[in-house]
Design an enzyme around this catalytic site. Structure first.
Site, PDB file in Angstrom:
ATOM      1  CE1 TYR A 193      -3.653  -2.607   1.124  1.00 54.86           C
ATOM      2  CE2 TYR A 193      -2.018  -3.278   2.743  1.00 54.86           C
ATOM      3  CZ  TYR A 193      -3.200  -3.508   2.065  1.00 54.86           C
ATOM      4  OH  TYR A 193      -3.918  -4.634   2.340  1.00 54.86           O
ATOM      5  CD  GLU A 214      -1.323   2.492  -3.988  1.00 48.22           C
ATOM      6  OE1 GLU A 214      -2.523   2.466  -4.335  1.00 48.22           O
ATOM      7  OE2 GLU A 214      -0.935   2.474  -2.805  1.00 48.22           O
ATOM      8  CB  CYS A 289      -5.396   5.481   9.859  1.00 47.09           C
ATOM      9  SG  CYS A 289      -6.289   4.737   8.480  1.00 47.09           S
TER      10      CYS A 289
END
Length: 337
Positions: A193, A214, A289
């Site tokens: 990522y 990615e 996150c």
């Protein structure tokens, strides 16, 4: 964060009409109702200054804000990106139409009032959508990008490029990730990522080689540009699904020492996690996150040969409920577990 104010390097302001009058500011939570504001304690002060000037220019040039109910009007959003280290500033005017009355005069007035602006872009979004940016953009001033410095590296940022919104705490976050990784310079690692290559490029100084993966081709293009900008030669980028990419490496018998993963809020899916387990790197550095999806993914990895060794939350979004977390996992030692 030591000084948890004015930390956002990306600021978005919505423009609209309420009872015949212009409203400009931020959306009320979970609605499209615009809350009229003059400033925000979280956004960079330059962004609020530009916001104030744009509101005045809109009135003086007799340009109307976009009206969602009628689909008429001109300005929908103002997006400001600021580079804290270099001072470069990007303004993106998101308009409902490509036609921009008195365009040159408007841009000249904007730059005259805010001389620190280094580039202005018009983005056209004519669709009825919650997305801020449309597909078509035109550079009106400067070169359409800004350059930021992070952990000793330079990064080019375009209007649509993803970049961490708190540059001060990003250095803390990535510094902690590399501290946990404790590389010795001989490792071959994957940055899954990888986005525009930020953490992989920063890690490149401490390892033998990096493979950034990615799925977004535009991000990979930016990542390659960033590698060239910094003269980094031990990193390569691939536009591919990270899970499938790692599965192919495992099938070919490729040995990878560590994987750094920084997924979106949805976390990693089972195909990715299973391919990670199959590739079997000695270390996994998980930057998250979203604590909920992090807990879910750690449950899978700890049931499949890994053990959590260190975990550290980082105050990435002060005054909000959101937080980033860095986790170090290593392979379980069969003799001791």
């Amino acid at each position: 964060m030591d000084e948890p104010y004015f930390y956002r390097n990306k600021s978005q302001y919505a423009f609209g009409v309420y009872r015949g009058k212009t409203v400009a500011g931020v959306y009320q939570s979970s609605t499209h109702n615009i809350v009229d504001i003059d400033s925000c304690l979280l956004t960079d002060k330059k962004a609020d200054e530009i916001f104030t000037v744009v509101k005045k220019l809109l009135k003086s040039f007799k340009l109307k804000p976009y009206d969602e109910k009628t689909g008429s009007g001109f300005l929908r959003h103002l997006l400001v990106k600021t580079a804290f280290k270099s001072g470069e500033t990007m303004v993106v005017l998101v308009t409902a139409t490509r036609e921009f009355p008195k365009k040159r005069s408007f841009i000249n007035a904007l730059v005259k009032n805010c001389p620190y602006i280094t580039t202005v872009v018009q983005n056209v979004n004519s669709k009825f959508t919650a997305m801020v940016l449309g597909d078509k953009s035109e550079v009106l001033y400067g070169d359409g990008k800004i350059t930021e410095e992070l952990c000793g590296m330079k990064f080019r940022i375009s209007p649509k490029a993803f970049y961490q919104i708190n540059p001060v705490q990003t250095e803390v976050l990535y510094g902690k990730a590399l501290e946990f990784a404790d590389f010795n310079g001989t490792e071959e690692i994957i940055d899954a990522y990888c986005g525009t290559g930020t953490i992989g490029l920063i890690a490149s100084n401490t390892v033998k080689s990096v493979m950034g993966v990615e799925i977004n081709k535009d991000s990979v293009k930016d990542a390659k540009e960033n590698a060239a900008l910094n003269g980094v030669r031990n990193i390569s980028f691939y536009a591919a699904d990270a899970g499938k990419f790692m599965t192919e490496l495992a099938e070919n018998g490729k040995k990878i020492d560590a994987v750094i993963m920084d997924p979106a809020r949805a976390g990693a899916d089972i195909p990715f996690l299973s391919s990670l387990v199959r590739l079997s790197p000695q270390k996994v550095i998980y930057v998250s996150c979203n604590p909920e999806t992090l807990a879910r993914d750690l449950a899978y990895l700890t049931k499949n040969g890994y053990k959590v060794r260190k975990i550290q939350p980082v105050d990435m979004f002060p005054h909000t409920e959101h937080i980033e977390t860095v986790v170090l996992l290593t392979k379980k030692e069969i003799n001791h577990e």
